[in-house]
Motif scaffolding. Structure first.
Motif, PDB file in Angstrom:
ATOM      1  N   LEU A  44       0.803  -1.228   0.000  1.00 42.65           N
ATOM      2  CA  LEU A  44       0.000   0.000   0.000  1.00 42.65           C
ATOM      3  C   LEU A  44       0.837   1.280   0.000  1.00 42.65           C
ATOM      4  CD1 LEU A  44      -2.928  -1.075   2.356  1.00 42.65           C
ATOM      5  CD2 LEU A  44      -2.984  -0.769  -0.127  1.00 42.65           C
ATOM      6  N   PRO A  45       1.908   1.376   0.800  1.00 43.78           N
ATOM      7  CA  PRO A  45       2.690   2.630   0.771  1.00 43.78           C
ATOM      8  C   PRO A  45       3.554   2.789  -0.478  1.00 43.78           C
ATOM      9  CG  PRO A  45       3.031   1.388   2.833  1.00 43.78           C
ATOM     10  CD  PRO A  45       2.390   0.471   1.850  1.00 43.78           C
ATOM     11  N   LEU A  46       3.580   1.782  -1.343  1.00 45.29           N
ATOM     12  CA  LEU A  46       4.502   1.806  -2.475  1.00 45.29           C
ATOM     13  C   LEU A  46       3.924   2.433  -3.735  1.00 45.29           C
ATOM     14  CD1 LEU A  46       6.124  -1.757  -2.198  1.00 45.29           C
ATOM     15  CD2 LEU A  46       6.950   0.401  -1.242  1.00 45.29           C
ATOM     16  N   LEU A  47       2.670   2.867  -3.699  1.00 45.17           N
ATOM     17  CA  LEU A  47       2.054   3.443  -4.897  1.00 45.17           C
ATOM     18  C   LEU A  47       2.877   4.585  -5.494  1.00 45.17           C
ATOM     19  CD1 LEU A  47      -0.175   3.691  -6.965  1.00 45.17           C
ATOM     20  CD2 LEU A  47      -1.503   5.031  -5.299  1.00 45.17           C
ATOM     21  N   PRO A  48       3.382   5.544  -4.695  1.00 46.82           N
ATOM     22  CA  PRO A  48       4.208   6.600  -5.306  1.00 46.82           C
ATOM     23  C   PRO A  48       5.435   6.064  -6.026  1.00 46.82           C
ATOM     24  CG  PRO A  48       3.538   7.223  -3.076  1.00 46.82           C
ATOM     25  CD  PRO A  48       3.156   5.786  -3.247  1.00 46.82           C
ATOM     26  N   LEU A  49       6.029   4.991  -5.471  1.00 49.28           N
ATOM     27  CA  LEU A  49       7.195   4.407  -6.134  1.00 49.28           C
ATOM     28  C   LEU A  49       6.824   3.792  -7.477  1.00 49.28           C
ATOM     29  CD1 LEU A  49       9.470   2.566  -3.514  1.00 49.28           C
ATOM     30  CD2 LEU A  49      10.075   4.465  -5.032  1.00 49.28           C
ATOM     31  N   TYR A  50       5.678   3.127  -7.543  1.00 49.36           N
ATOM     32  CA  TYR A  50       5.221   2.552  -8.813  1.00 49.36           C
ATOM     33  C   TYR A  50       5.056   3.646  -9.859  1.00 49.36           C
ATOM     34  CZ  TYR A  50       4.348  -2.310  -7.460  1.00 49.36           C
ATOM     35  OH  TYR A  50       4.500  -3.621  -7.089  1.00 49.36           O
ATOM     36  N   ILE A  51       4.459   4.760  -9.475  1.00 54.21           N
ATOM     37  CA  ILE A  51       4.251   5.862 -10.419  1.00 54.21           C
ATOM     38  C   ILE A  51       5.584   6.474 -10.835  1.00 54.21           C
ATOM     39  CG2 ILE A  51       3.253   8.165 -10.655  1.00 54.21           C
ATOM     40  CD1 ILE A  51       0.994   7.235  -8.812  1.00 54.21           C
ATOM     41  N   TRP A  52       6.497   6.606  -9.881  1.00 52.01           N
ATOM     42  CA  TRP A  52       7.804   7.184 -10.178  1.00 52.01           C
ATOM     43  C   TRP A  52       8.595   6.297 -11.129  1.00 52.01           C
ATOM     44  CZ3 TRP A  52      12.521   7.384  -6.401  1.00 52.01           C
ATOM     45  CH2 TRP A  52      13.514   8.184  -6.948  1.00 52.01           C
ATOM     46  N   ARG A  53       8.592   4.974 -10.884  1.00 55.72           N
ATOM     47  CA  ARG A  53       9.402   4.065 -11.707  1.00 55.72           C
ATOM     48  C   ARG A  53       8.767   3.789 -13.073  1.00 55.72           C
ATOM     49  NH1 ARG A  53      13.901   4.268  -8.491  1.00 55.72           N
ATOM     50  NH2 ARG A  53      13.593   3.251  -6.480  1.00 55.72           N
ATOM     51  N   LEU A  54       7.422   3.686 -13.124  1.00 57.40           N
ATOM     52  CA  LEU A  54       6.751   3.233 -14.342  1.00 57.40           C
ATOM     53  C   LEU A  54       5.955   4.307 -15.050  1.00 57.40           C
ATOM     54  CD1 LEU A  54       5.418  -0.224 -13.020  1.00 57.40           C
ATOM     55  CD2 LEU A  54       7.577   0.254 -14.187  1.00 57.40           C
ATOM     56  N   GLY A  55       5.829   5.481 -14.461  1.00 60.95           N
ATOM     57  CA  GLY A  55       4.982   6.510 -15.045  1.00 60.95           C
ATOM     58  C   GLY A  55       3.573   6.419 -14.480  1.00 60.95           C
ATOM     59  N   LEU A  56       2.788   7.461 -14.671  1.00 60.75           N
ATOM     60  CA  LEU A  56       1.472   7.537 -14.049  1.00 60.75           C
ATOM     61  C   LEU A  56       0.546   6.412 -14.504  1.00 60.75           C
ATOM     62  CD1 LEU A  56      -0.548   8.998 -12.237  1.00 60.75           C
ATOM     63  CD2 LEU A  56      -1.129  10.467 -14.193  1.00 60.75           C
ATOM     64  N   GLY A  57       0.362   6.270 -15.816  1.00 61.30           N
ATOM     65  CA  GLY A  57      -0.584   5.283 -16.318  1.00 61.30           C
ATOM     66  C   GLY A  57      -0.159   3.851 -16.028  1.00 61.30           C
ATOM     67  N   GLN A  58       1.048   3.483 -16.472  1.00 61.54           N
ATOM     68  CA  GLN A  58       1.527   2.114 -16.263  1.00 61.54           C
ATOM     69  C   GLN A  58       1.725   1.818 -14.786  1.00 61.54           C
ATOM     70  OE1 GLN A  58       2.527  -0.529 -18.932  1.00 61.54           O
ATOM     71  NE2 GLN A  58       1.827  -1.359 -16.995  1.00 61.54           N
ATOM     72  N   GLY A  59       2.155   2.821 -14.007  1.00 63.16           N
ATOM     73  CA  GLY A  59       2.356   2.619 -12.580  1.00 63.16           C
ATOM     74  C   GLY A  59       1.062   2.304 -11.854  1.00 63.16           C
ATOM     75  N   LEU A  60      -0.014   3.048 -12.161  1.00 66.58           N
ATOM     76  CA  LEU A  60      -1.307   2.802 -11.520  1.00 66.58           C
ATOM     77  C   LEU A  60      -1.864   1.433 -11.910  1.00 66.58           C
ATOM     78  CD1 LEU A  60      -3.041   6.295 -11.863  1.00 66.58           C
ATOM     79  CD2 LEU A  60      -2.350   5.176  -9.729  1.00 66.58           C
ATOM     80  N   VAL A  61      -1.800   1.124 -13.206  1.00 64.50           N
ATOM     81  CA  VAL A  61      -2.345  -0.156 -13.674  1.00 64.50           C
ATOM     82  C   VAL A  61      -1.591  -1.324 -13.053  1.00 64.50           C
ATOM     83  CG1 VAL A  61      -2.598  -1.636 -15.697  1.00 64.50           C
ATOM     84  CG2 VAL A  61      -3.240   0.774 -15.839  1.00 64.50           C
ATOM     85  N   THR A  62      -0.271  -1.249 -13.079  1.00 59.62           N
ATOM     86  CA  THR A  62       0.536  -2.342 -12.533  1.00 59.62           C
ATOM     87  C   THR A  62       0.316  -2.487 -11.028  1.00 59.62           C
ATOM     88  OG1 THR A  62       2.220  -1.966 -14.225  1.00 59.62           O
ATOM     89  CG2 THR A  62       2.875  -3.240 -12.292  1.00 59.62           C
ATOM     90  N   PHE A  63       0.269  -1.376 -10.315  1.00 59.93           N
ATOM     91  CA  PHE A  63       0.076  -1.418  -8.862  1.00 59.93           C
ATOM     92  C   PHE A  63      -1.232  -2.113  -8.502  1.00 59.93           C
ATOM     93  CE2 PHE A  63      -1.664   0.395  -4.950  1.00 59.93           C
ATOM     94  CZ  PHE A  63      -0.623   0.149  -4.072  1.00 59.93           C
ATOM     95  N   TYR A  64      -2.318  -1.721  -9.131  1.00 57.69           N
ATOM     96  CA  TYR A  64      -3.609  -2.300  -8.771  1.00 57.69           C
ATOM     97  C   TYR A  64      -3.749  -3.744  -9.239  1.00 57.69           C
ATOM     98  CZ  TYR A  64      -5.166   2.096  -6.863  1.00 57.69           C
ATOM     99  OH  TYR A  64      -5.292   3.215  -6.072  1.00 57.69           O
ATOM    100  N   ARG A  65      -3.112  -4.085 -10.338  1.00 55.45           N
ATOM    101  CA  ARG A  65      -3.109  -5.495 -10.753  1.00 55.45           C
ATOM    102  C   ARG A  65      -2.366  -6.347  -9.733  1.00 55.45           C
ATOM    103  NH1 ARG A  65      -2.107  -5.286 -17.347  1.00 55.45           N
ATOM    104  NH2 ARG A  65      -4.286  -5.669 -17.914  1.00 55.45           N
ATOM    105  N   PHE A  66      -1.216  -5.860  -9.282  1.00 57.96           N
ATOM    106  CA  PHE A  66      -0.462  -6.588  -8.258  1.00 57.96           C
ATOM    107  C   PHE A  66      -1.248  -6.640  -6.950  1.00 57.96           C
ATOM    108  CE2 PHE A  66       4.157  -5.903  -9.933  1.00 57.96           C
ATOM    109  CZ  PHE A  66       3.824  -6.619 -11.070  1.00 57.96           C
TER     110      PHE A  66
END
Length: 304
Positions: A44-66
């Motif tokens: 849960l606290p890693l969402l900003p890292l997902y967006i930072w590493r993968l970009g906004l769109g891919q980061g959000l999609v990948t985070f919620y899929r995981f």
């Protein structure tokens, strides 16, 4: 060299690994997926890292899929990335997060003159891809024994000409081993030296033989994550034929899963002078600079 007797695995790392091992055993015995629930809470606290590493769109999609436990899709980390496969019912998502989101190998960034990398226990190739992008002029030998993992390794690394996928287990000597307790898509399995003819047979190769076969005068980065088999790799005096030729060793010890599997490594490393740091579950050993063995040739690709 100066002896290094005082080094032991950091207490916090040992405690966290033991806790995770107890959760795994409890989950298997009870049928309750406590470990998977804990992973999702920790995400849960890693969402900003997902967006930072993968970009906004891919980061959000990948985070919620995981987070929702979805599998069976492809991640494109950038426009140049041909796509990384996350398999159904696998631990791929967790390993992807460790390497590309949490950057567990970040202490290996910024090394000079890196030409040869051995990735022992490459799983599905995430760490090899990370190294290939970090050091595009280096050549990576990615070793993975388990069949389904090796097939995924080949698919994920097929667009990287500086990665050679090798289906073999790193061991103390050459030969064949038996892989048992295999769950397809999982990183953990048991490799047995004495075959009973019931498991999957895989070739085994020693680090020294690998260096001789590919004519490697030294190893700039040696990454070892082989689920307890490090006990065999560092057994006896044989490891001292190749260990002095390693500049950086990135190792994950698995004594929390296989008690006693760190003993041989601790005995072997005690005779070497090195600096030690930890990142995630990995322990990074930096050895003093090796003397130049003449002009180093680019590694040659050999196929059997």
């Amino acid at each position: 060299m100066k002896r290094n007797n005082v080094w032991r695995k950091p207490g916090l790392l040992r405690w966290s690994q033991n806790l995770w091992a107890h959760m795994d055993r409890w989950s298997l015995s009870s049928g309750w997926p406590l470990n998977k629930a804990a992973l999702r809470l920790l995400m849960l606290p890693l969402l900003p890292l997902y967006i930072w590493r993968l970009g906004l769109g891919q980061g959000l999609v990948t985070f919620y899929r995981f987070l929702l436990g979805e599998d069976g899709f492809v991640i494109h980390r950038s426009e140049r990335d041909p796509g990384t496969i996350i398999r159904d019912d696998s631990t791929d998502a967790w390993v992807f997060q460790q390497i590309f989101i949490l950057c567990d190998y970040r202490l290996l960034v910024g090394r000079s003159d890196v030409r040869v990398i051995i990735d022992a226990g490459a799983y599905v190739g995430f760490s090899s891809i990370y190294f290939a992008e970090l050091y595009p002029h280096a050549f990576i030998y990615a070793l993975e024994p388990e069949e389904s993992n090796f097939q995924a390794l080949q698919r994920n690394t097929r667009h990287y000409p500086n990665i050679k996928a090798i289906q073999a287990a790193v061991w103390k000597e050459d030969g064949f081993l038996e892989v048992k307790d295999v769950a397809s898509g999982q990183w953990s399995f048991v490799v047995q030296e004495h075959s009973e003819g019931r498991g999957q047979q895989v070739p085994a190769i020693s680090i020294q033989s690998l260096m001789e076969q590919y004519r490697l005068p030294r190893i700039d980065i040696l990454k070892i994550d082989i689920e307890g088999a490090e006990d065999a790799v560092f057994e006896g005096p044989g490891c001292h034929t190749w260990l002095p030729k390693v500049r950086v060793l990135a190792l994950e010890l698995h004594d929390h899963l296989y008690p006693g599997s760190e003993r041989n490594f601790l005995e072997a490393i005690a005779t070497y002078e090195c600096t030690v740091r930890t990142t995630g579950e990995n322990i990074i050993f930096d050895f003093p600079e090796l003397p130049e063995p003449g002009v180093l040739e680019a590694p040659r690709r050999r196929y059997s």
